[in-house]
Design an enzyme around this catalytic site. Structure first.
Site, PDB file in Angstrom:
ATOM      1  N   HIS A  15       0.805  -1.107  -0.027  1.00  0.00           N
ATOM      2  CA  HIS A  15       0.127   0.032  -0.139  1.00  0.00           C
ATOM      3  C   HIS A  15       1.058   1.202   0.043  1.00  0.00           C
ATOM      4  CE1 HIS A  15      -3.863   2.149   1.636  1.00  0.00           C
ATOM      5  NE2 HIS A  15      -3.027   2.985   1.298  1.00  0.00           N
ATOM      6  N   HIS A  17       1.558   5.439  -1.819  1.00  0.00           N
ATOM      7  CA  HIS A  17       1.004   6.505  -2.518  1.00  0.00           C
ATOM      8  C   HIS A  17       2.228   7.085  -3.197  1.00  0.00           C
ATOM      9  CE1 HIS A  17      -2.993   6.487  -0.775  1.00  0.00           C
ATOM     10  NE2 HIS A  17      -2.296   6.256   0.429  1.00  0.00           N
ATOM     11  N   LYS A 101      -9.845  -0.275  -5.377  1.00  0.00           N
ATOM     12  CA  LYS A 101      -9.938   0.443  -4.017  1.00  0.00           C
ATOM     13  C   LYS A 101     -10.976   1.015  -3.574  1.00  0.00           C
ATOM     14  CE  LYS A 101      -7.667   2.014  -0.207  1.00  0.00           C
ATOM     15  NZ  LYS A 101      -6.644   2.839  -0.293  1.00  0.00           N
ATOM     16  N   HIS A 138     -10.375   1.007   2.358  1.00  0.00           N
ATOM     17  CA  HIS A 138     -10.030   2.031   3.256  1.00  0.00           C
ATOM     18  C   HIS A 138     -11.427   1.961   4.363  1.00  0.00           C
ATOM     19  CE1 HIS A 138      -8.272   5.995   4.675  1.00  0.00           C
ATOM     20  NE2 HIS A 138      -9.550   5.882   5.547  1.00  0.00           N
ATOM     21  N   HIS A 176      -4.227  -0.797   6.094  1.00  0.00           N
ATOM     22  CA  HIS A 176      -3.768   0.190   7.244  1.00  0.00           C
ATOM     23  C   HIS A 176      -4.655   0.125   8.711  1.00  0.00           C
ATOM     24  CE1 HIS A 176      -6.547   2.729   5.205  1.00  0.00           C
ATOM     25  NE2 HIS A 176      -5.817   3.427   4.412  1.00  0.00           N
ATOM     26  N   ASP A 248       1.548   2.458   3.595  1.00  0.00           N
ATOM     27  CA  ASP A 248       0.757   3.582   3.355  1.00  0.00           C
ATOM     28  C   ASP A 248       1.388   4.953   3.270  1.00  0.00           C
ATOM     29  OD1 ASP A 248      -1.558   5.386   2.943  1.00  0.00           O
ATOM     30  OD2 ASP A 248      -1.989   5.149   5.209  1.00  0.00           O
TER      31      ASP A 248
HETATM   32  C1  NCD Z   1      -3.521   9.172   2.303  1.00  0.00           C
HETATM   33  C2  NCD Z   1      -2.831  10.070   1.198  1.00  0.00           C
HETATM   34  O1  NCD Z   1      -2.639  11.278   1.722  1.00  0.00           O
HETATM   35  O2  NCD Z   1      -3.275   9.847   0.001  1.00  0.00           O
HETATM   36  N1  NCD Z   1      -3.434   9.581   3.546  1.00  0.00           N
HETATM   37  C3  NCD Z   1      -3.331   8.833   4.750  1.00  0.00           C
HETATM   38  O3  NCD Z   1      -3.378   9.540   5.828  1.00  0.00           O
HETATM   39  N2  NCD Z   1      -3.034   7.597   4.903  1.00  0.00           N
HETATM   40  C4  NCD Z   1      -4.755   8.543   1.833  1.00  0.00           C
HETATM   41  C5  NCD Z   1      -4.989   7.236   2.590  1.00  0.00           C
HETATM   42  O4  NCD Z   1      -4.467   6.215   2.386  1.00  0.00           O
HETATM   43  O5  NCD Z   1      -5.844   7.327   3.562  1.00  0.00           O
HETATM   44 ZN    ZN Z   2      -3.273   5.137   1.709  1.00  0.00          ZN
END
Ligand code: NCD
Ligand code: ZN
Length: 347
Positions: A15, A17, A101, A138, A176, A248
């Site tokens: 996971h 970003h 997702k 999520h 998460h 995450d």
């Molecule tokens: C993530 C993001 O910034 O894209 N933020 C986070 O706090 N985890 C999005 C997510 O997975 O909730």
């Molecule tokens: Zn995330």
């Protein structure tokens, strides 16, 4: 002095970003250098809602991965009502798209296109169940009446149990997880697994809020109690096949984190593995790193196990580590709650 080292099967990040443009170029090396593969989240400013957008995003990422890197990007689609049954069937045989997702509307960064009523998606869950496509979730409700610290537990009780009851063979990853309630729930399931982040394993809401506010520890789902953190650590070091690493890692520039309405997200890719090793070492569980970080995720996603190992070396003194990365919009801080780091990858 004798050299202390740890050899582990190449770990994966289930996971992450990576964003796009300049941020993507800045953060991607930390993922391809430290992991064998990563599941890349679709919540871009224009969300990745179909296969064609995912293919373009995949190509943008691949262009920036050096040939020598042993890294595979795995993609996700953002569940919206634009997704068709036919598109889901195509995902089931697609080479790089590994999950769909589901974001509840308003739960987190770029979730405005998220869903309001999960029941409207039952016809799509049915096709996913039939064709073996994984639903990545999520898991938080966004009802303003629900306390922010209860969002995950209420989601499990009010939404997830209903989806599982209706679609018992649908493969689900609850992303998460943050609470002992979630750990207990996952322990009782057969088709549902969970990712756990480094930050939820290492810090709690007291650390975030009790000695001045720490925006760098603010994320969604929000950090919970010490009791919850310990339950997550027990799950991670158990080696149980249903728990695996998903950092995450979610980069935001400082100006967006330290603001009157700061963004949720913690950038953890650069030190994720050294921190994880240190944590498992403290719990005398170094042998359980491989199941948690390298094996369980691949098994759940039906992928062949990695064969090659990476070596981490323990230095006698704390090493100099990266504190932040710079972009034209400002710095992005690297998660490091220990400050002292002893393990580093041997190149
Ligand atoms: C993530 C993001 O910034 O894209 N933020 C986070 O706090 N985890 C999005 C997510 O997975 O909730
Ligand atoms: Zn995330």
């Amino acid at each position: 002095m004798e050299k202390i080292f740890l050899d582990i099967l190449r770990p994966d990040d289930w996971h992450v970003h990576l964003r796009e443009g300049e941020v993507l170029s800045n953060v991607l090396p930390f993922t391809y250098e430290n992991f064998g593969s990563a599941l890349i989240m679709p919540n871009l400013d224009i969300p990745i809602t179909n296969i064609s957008l995912a293919d373009n995003y995949y190509n943008e990422i691949c262009k920036q991965i050096p040939k020598a890197a042993k890294f595979t990007p795995n993609m996700t689609l953002y569940l919206t009502d634009c997704l068709s049954k036919d598109e889901i069937r195509k995902v089931s045989t697609h080479k790089h798209i590994k999950a769909i997702k589901m974001y509840p509307k308003g739960a987190t960064t770029n979730s405005d296109s998220g869903i309001s009523d999960f029941k409207n998606f039952y016809h799509l869950f049915e096709v996913m169940e039939e064709s073996g496509v994984i639903l990545s979730i999520h898991g938080e409700v966004t009802d303003e009446k629900v306390d922010v610290f209860e969002r995950e537990s209420v989601f499990i009780e009010k939404v997830l149990t209903k989806i599982i009851k209706q679609f018992p063979n649908l493969k689900i990853v609850l992303e998460h997880i943050t609470s002992s309630d979630a750990v207990n729930f996952i322990n009782e399931q057969s088709m549902v697994a969970a990712t756990i982040t480094i930050h939820h394993l290492m810090v709690n809401r007291n650390i975030m809020l009790s000695k001045g506010i720490r925006p760098d520890f603010y994320c969604a789902p929000i950090l919970k109690t010490e009791y919850d953190r310990r339950a997550l650590v027990q799950a991670a070091i158990s080696g149980d096949r249903k728990f695996f690493l998903g950092t995450d890692s979610a980069p935001h520039v400082e100006g967006k984190k330290i603001a009157s309405c700061g963004c949720a997200g913690i950038f953890s890719s650069p030190l994720a593995i050294p921190l994880l090793i240190q944590l498992f070492e403290e719990h005398s569980s170094l042998k359980k790193i491989e199941p948690f970080a390298s094996k369980n995720g691949r098994a759940f996603y039906g992928l062949r196990q990695h064969k090659d190992r990476v070596r981490y070396v323990k230095r006698p003194k704390s090493i100099e580590v990266i504190k932040d990365i710079k972009t034209s919009d400002g710095k992005i801080k690297v998660f490091n709650p220990y400050n002292e780091i002893y393990w580093e990858k041997e190149n």
